[in-house]
Design a protein around this motif. Sequence first.
Motif, PDB file in Angstrom:
ATOM      1  N   LYS A   1       0.557   2.135   8.876  1.00 37.09           N
ATOM      2  CA  LYS A   1       1.401   1.722   9.999  1.00 37.09           C
ATOM      3  C   LYS A   1       1.012   0.335  10.480  1.00 37.09           C
ATOM      4  O   LYS A   1       1.878  -0.505  10.777  1.00 37.09           O
ATOM      5  N   GLU A   2      -0.298   0.104  10.589  1.00 36.78           N
ATOM      6  CA  GLU A   2      -0.756  -1.208  11.060  1.00 36.78           C
ATOM      7  C   GLU A   2      -0.325  -2.305  10.102  1.00 36.78           C
ATOM      8  O   GLU A   2       0.080  -3.391  10.516  1.00 36.78           O
ATOM      9  N   PHE A   3      -0.389  -2.019   8.810  1.00 39.72           N
ATOM     10  CA  PHE A   3       0.050  -2.980   7.804  1.00 39.72           C
ATOM     11  C   PHE A   3       1.536  -3.292   7.959  1.00 39.72           C
ATOM     12  O   PHE A   3       1.956  -4.452   7.909  1.00 39.72           O
ATOM     13  N   ILE A   4       2.352  -2.261   8.172  1.00 40.00           N
ATOM     14  CA  ILE A   4       3.800  -2.431   8.309  1.00 40.00           C
ATOM     15  C   ILE A   4       4.129  -3.229   9.568  1.00 40.00           C
ATOM     16  O   ILE A   4       5.010  -4.091   9.568  1.00 40.00           O
ATOM     17  N   ARG A   5       3.400  -2.964  10.661  1.00 40.69           N
ATOM     18  CA  ARG A   5       3.629  -3.716  11.900  1.00 40.69           C
ATOM     19  C   ARG A   5       3.367  -5.207  11.689  1.00 40.69           C
ATOM     20  O   ARG A   5       4.111  -6.061  12.181  1.00 40.69           O
TER      21      ARG A   5
ATOM     22  N   MET B   1       0.868  -1.165   0.000  1.00 42.13           N
ATOM     23  CA  MET B   1       0.000   0.000   0.000  1.00 42.13           C
ATOM     24  C   MET B   1       0.909   1.220   0.000  1.00 42.13           C
ATOM     25  O   MET B   1       2.025   1.184   0.499  1.00 42.13           O
ATOM     26  N   ASP B   2       0.449   2.340  -0.564  1.00 38.47           N
ATOM     27  CA  ASP B   2       1.243   3.556  -0.652  1.00 38.47           C
ATOM     28  C   ASP B   2       0.479   4.746  -0.086  1.00 38.47           C
ATOM     29  O   ASP B   2      -0.736   4.712   0.069  1.00 38.47           O
ATOM     30  N   SER B   3       1.227   5.809   0.206  1.00 37.48           N
ATOM     31  CA  SER B   3       0.629   7.042   0.683  1.00 37.48           C
ATOM     32  C   SER B   3       1.477   8.212   0.218  1.00 37.48           C
ATOM     33  O   SER B   3       2.704   8.102   0.133  1.00 37.48           O
ATOM     34  N   LYS B   4       0.839   9.328  -0.086  1.00 37.93           N
ATOM     35  CA  LYS B   4       1.557  10.533  -0.497  1.00 37.93           C
ATOM     36  C   LYS B   4       1.839  11.447   0.691  1.00 37.93           C
ATOM     37  O   LYS B   4       2.434  12.500   0.536  1.00 37.93           O
ATOM     38  N   ALA B   5       1.410  11.064   1.860  1.00 39.07           N
ATOM     39  CA  ALA B   5       1.603  11.896   3.042  1.00 39.07           C
ATOM     40  C   ALA B   5       3.041  11.843   3.522  1.00 39.07           C
ATOM     41  O   ALA B   5       3.767  10.885   3.261  1.00 39.07           O
ATOM     42  N   ARG B   6       3.456  12.898   4.239  1.00 40.95           N
ATOM     43  CA  ARG B   6       4.804  12.914   4.800  1.00 40.95           C
ATOM     44  C   ARG B   6       4.924  11.913   5.940  1.00 40.95           C
ATOM     45  O   ARG B   6       5.928  11.236   6.089  1.00 40.95           O
ATOM     46  N   GLU B   7       3.865  11.801   6.743  1.00 41.15           N
ATOM     47  CA  GLU B   7       3.827  10.851   7.842  1.00 41.15           C
ATOM     48  C   GLU B   7       3.051   9.610   7.396  1.00 41.15           C
ATOM     49  O   GLU B   7       2.135   9.698   6.582  1.00 41.15           O
ATOM     50  N   PHE B   8       3.412   8.469   7.945  1.00 43.22           N
ATOM     51  CA  PHE B   8       2.696   7.235   7.627  1.00 43.22           C
ATOM     52  C   PHE B   8       1.307   7.279   8.253  1.00 43.22           C
ATOM     53  O   PHE B   8       1.184   7.470   9.470  1.00 43.22           O
ATOM     54  N   PRO B   9       0.243   7.118   7.449  1.00 43.88           N
ATOM     55  CA  PRO B   9      -1.098   7.076   8.045  1.00 43.88           C
ATOM     56  C   PRO B   9      -1.254   5.837   8.914  1.00 43.88           C
ATOM     57  O   PRO B   9      -0.533   4.847   8.755  1.00 43.88           O
ATOM     58  N   GLU B  10      -2.207   5.873   9.826  1.00 39.61           N
ATOM     59  CA  GLU B  10      -2.350   4.801  10.809  1.00 39.61           C
ATOM     60  C   GLU B  10      -2.644   3.455  10.157  1.00 39.61           C
ATOM     61  O   GLU B  10      -2.145   2.421  10.605  1.00 39.61           O
ATOM     62  N   SER B  11      -3.463   3.450   9.097  1.00 39.71           N
ATOM     63  CA  SER B  11      -3.782   2.186   8.431  1.00 39.71           C
ATOM     64  C   SER B  11      -2.537   1.562   7.811  1.00 39.71           C
ATOM     65  O   SER B  11      -2.343   0.347   7.850  1.00 39.71           O
TER      66      SER B  11
ATOM     67  N   VAL C   1      14.906   5.091   3.284  1.00 42.92           N
ATOM     68  CA  VAL C   1      15.598   6.279   2.770  1.00 42.92           C
ATOM     69  C   VAL C   1      14.866   7.486   3.355  1.00 42.92           C
ATOM     70  O   VAL C   1      13.671   7.666   3.132  1.00 42.92           O
ATOM     71  N   GLN C   2      15.575   8.285   4.143  1.00 46.59           N
ATOM     72  CA  GLN C   2      14.945   9.340   4.917  1.00 46.59           C
ATOM     73  C   GLN C   2      14.131  10.300   4.041  1.00 46.59           C
ATOM     74  O   GLN C   2      14.425  10.498   2.873  1.00 46.59           O
ATOM     75  N   ARG C   3      13.133  10.892   4.666  1.00 48.11           N
ATOM     76  CA  ARG C   3      12.253  11.820   3.963  1.00 48.11           C
ATOM     77  C   ARG C   3      13.021  13.017   3.423  1.00 48.11           C
ATOM     78  O   ARG C   3      12.754  13.496   2.311  1.00 48.11           O
ATOM     79  N   HIS C   4      14.015  13.527   4.199  1.00 49.05           N
ATOM     80  CA  HIS C   4      14.773  14.688   3.740  1.00 49.05           C
ATOM     81  C   HIS C   4      15.719  14.345   2.586  1.00 49.05           C
ATOM     82  O   HIS C   4      16.289  15.240   1.962  1.00 49.05           O
ATOM     83  N   LEU C   5      15.871  13.035   2.305  1.00 49.54           N
ATOM     84  CA  LEU C   5      16.638  12.598   1.133  1.00 49.54           C
ATOM     85  C   LEU C   5      15.689  12.179   0.012  1.00 49.54           C
ATOM     86  O   LEU C   5      16.078  11.420  -0.873  1.00 49.54           O
ATOM     87  N   ASN C   6      14.454  12.664   0.077  1.00 48.64           N
ATOM     88  CA  ASN C   6      13.428  12.400  -0.933  1.00 48.64           C
ATOM     89  C   ASN C   6      12.933  10.951  -0.916  1.00 48.64           C
ATOM     90  O   ASN C   6      12.453  10.451  -1.931  1.00 48.64           O
ATOM     91  N   GLY C   7      13.057  10.292   0.223  1.00 49.25           N
ATOM     92  CA  GLY C   7      12.496   8.952   0.342  1.00 49.25           C
ATOM     93  C   GLY C   7      10.981   9.014   0.389  1.00 49.25           C
ATOM     94  O   GLY C   7      10.418   9.806   1.155  1.00 49.25           O
ATOM     95  N   PRO C   8      10.286   8.206  -0.409  1.00 44.66           N
ATOM     96  CA  PRO C   8       8.820   8.278  -0.453  1.00 44.66           C
ATOM     97  C   PRO C   8       8.180   7.658   0.788  1.00 44.66           C
ATOM     98  O   PRO C   8       8.761   6.803   1.449  1.00 44.66           O
ATOM     99  N   THR C   9       6.975   8.110   1.107  1.00 38.97           N
ATOM    100  CA  THR C   9       6.192   7.499   2.176  1.00 38.97           C
ATOM    101  C   THR C   9       5.406   6.350   1.557  1.00 38.97           C
ATOM    102  O   THR C   9       4.278   6.514   1.100  1.00 38.97           O
ATOM    103  N   SER C  10       6.028   5.187   1.513  1.00 42.09           N
ATOM    104  CA  SER C  10       5.414   4.022   0.882  1.00 42.09           C
ATOM    105  C   SER C  10       5.696   2.787   1.705  1.00 42.09           C
ATOM    106  O   SER C  10       6.586   2.775   2.564  1.00 42.09           O
ATOM    107  N   VAL C  11       4.950   1.734   1.433  1.00 39.08           N
ATOM    108  CA  VAL C  11       5.147   0.495   2.171  1.00 39.08           C
ATOM    109  C   VAL C  11       6.504  -0.115   1.851  1.00 39.08           C
ATOM    110  O   VAL C  11       7.104  -0.804   2.681  1.00 39.08           O
ATOM    111  N   HIS C  12       7.040   0.127   0.647  1.00 35.61           N
ATOM    112  CA  HIS C  12       8.362  -0.397   0.293  1.00 35.61           C
ATOM    113  C   HIS C  12       9.459   0.337   1.061  1.00 35.61           C
ATOM    114  O   HIS C  12      10.413  -0.280   1.540  1.00 35.61           O
ATOM    115  N   ASN C  13       9.318   1.662   1.181  1.00 37.00           N
ATOM    116  CA  ASN C  13      10.351   2.481   1.822  1.00 37.00           C
ATOM    117  C   ASN C  13      10.046   2.661   3.305  1.00 37.00           C
ATOM    118  O   ASN C  13      10.159   3.748   3.855  1.00 37.00           O
TER     119      ASN C  13
END
Length: 401
Positions: A300-304, A288-298, A326-338
């Motif tokens: 997060k639960e998947f990643i856990r 699952m992916d997200s365009k948000a800077r922070e991981f949404p709760e749903s 890959v950190q956000r300040h290094l342009n790392g995406p907010t995704s389930v892969h990263n």
Amino acid sequence: MAYFYEKQVVRENEDRGVHIYQSERGAAAAIAINRRQSTNGACSYLRACRILLEDTPDLFDCFAHGHLTERQIKAITEPLEEVDANVRREFDAIFADHTDMFENLGVRAISDLVRKFTERFQSSEKAVKIEDEAAKRYVRFRKSKDCVMLSAKLPLAEGIALAKSIKKRAKAIFRMGNDPRTKQQLQADMLICSQLEGFPPKVPLFLDVKLIMTDKTLFASSHEPANLPGYGIIPAQYARELVAGAKVDLEDPFHLTLKDDELNRRIFTFPEIQRIYTAPGNQDLIAMDSKAREFPESLKEFIRIRDSICMTPYCDGVPEEIDHVVQRHLNGPTSVHNSSYRCRFCNLAKELPGWYEKVDYSIPHSIVINTGDGRTYRSLAPPATGIVREADPQANEQPRK
């Protein structure tokens, strides 16, 4: 080796009529002294030696060449003690074909992986044991210096639900930043404040349990064990009964017998089933992916659920923090892969100068870690089902012309 010394002690005592367990204790005590260790656990050590020499020659060969440590071998053999020799040999054959199955795993993760295999052969028996242990539940208060110590033995599902509820509520208050109490103090206060006035006839308990199991385990009486996040591997039969809230007949899985025990008469439970799918022919969870800077709760639960252990190789720390690989300040995406689920120590360590991590998209959730000293390590999320990743035969089929 300890095993051969034990055999010698057994032979010497056979003619004297000494019981086998007595001779085992004698051999264990002698070996403990020679190893300059306490006799505590010495018998278990000898049983591990016997399993290695008699039933798992490929594991022993790997250990003899220094590819597995003694602590890792102990984590492997302890679950294998609960099954017979034929099952142990079957596991050794799997290991021979997948010698990298324990690579980068800590001892707790190794033990869970082996238990995932042994539970297939103990599903019904283990389900009965879990119910028996639930009947032995207790709470004990003990006077200590300037305080009262509390210890308890709780049923598996209810205990996990209670722990998760208290931790979640305490963490939410702690994050607000306007409460001077520590997380541990908040959890203790949550437990105290949860007490109800009087003694109601039934205690309401709302379960928020994420249970990972295959459709074959749920509907087709498969022995593939399930995973209960926060606890670990549980037998398939107990998982089915946890979902159904009733006894499940293995010959007819759709025939349910309502449980009529003291626990169910005392506690209301409200289980919620959440389905998470794997890709066809795959043992890894769909992304699952997200365009948000922070991981949404749903997410997060998947990643856990997907990671379940600290993603730093060999770490046995309790994972607490979800962060970008890959950190956000290094342009790392907010995704389930990263993303990765780690203990606090490891999540801070990756920010050290020279430490570099990247995602290998060719393998399901694979992270390549460079610690800054020229060495690289690979971290891989455990498969959602099974103990090793098997190749998908359909993926290798050539298209018809």
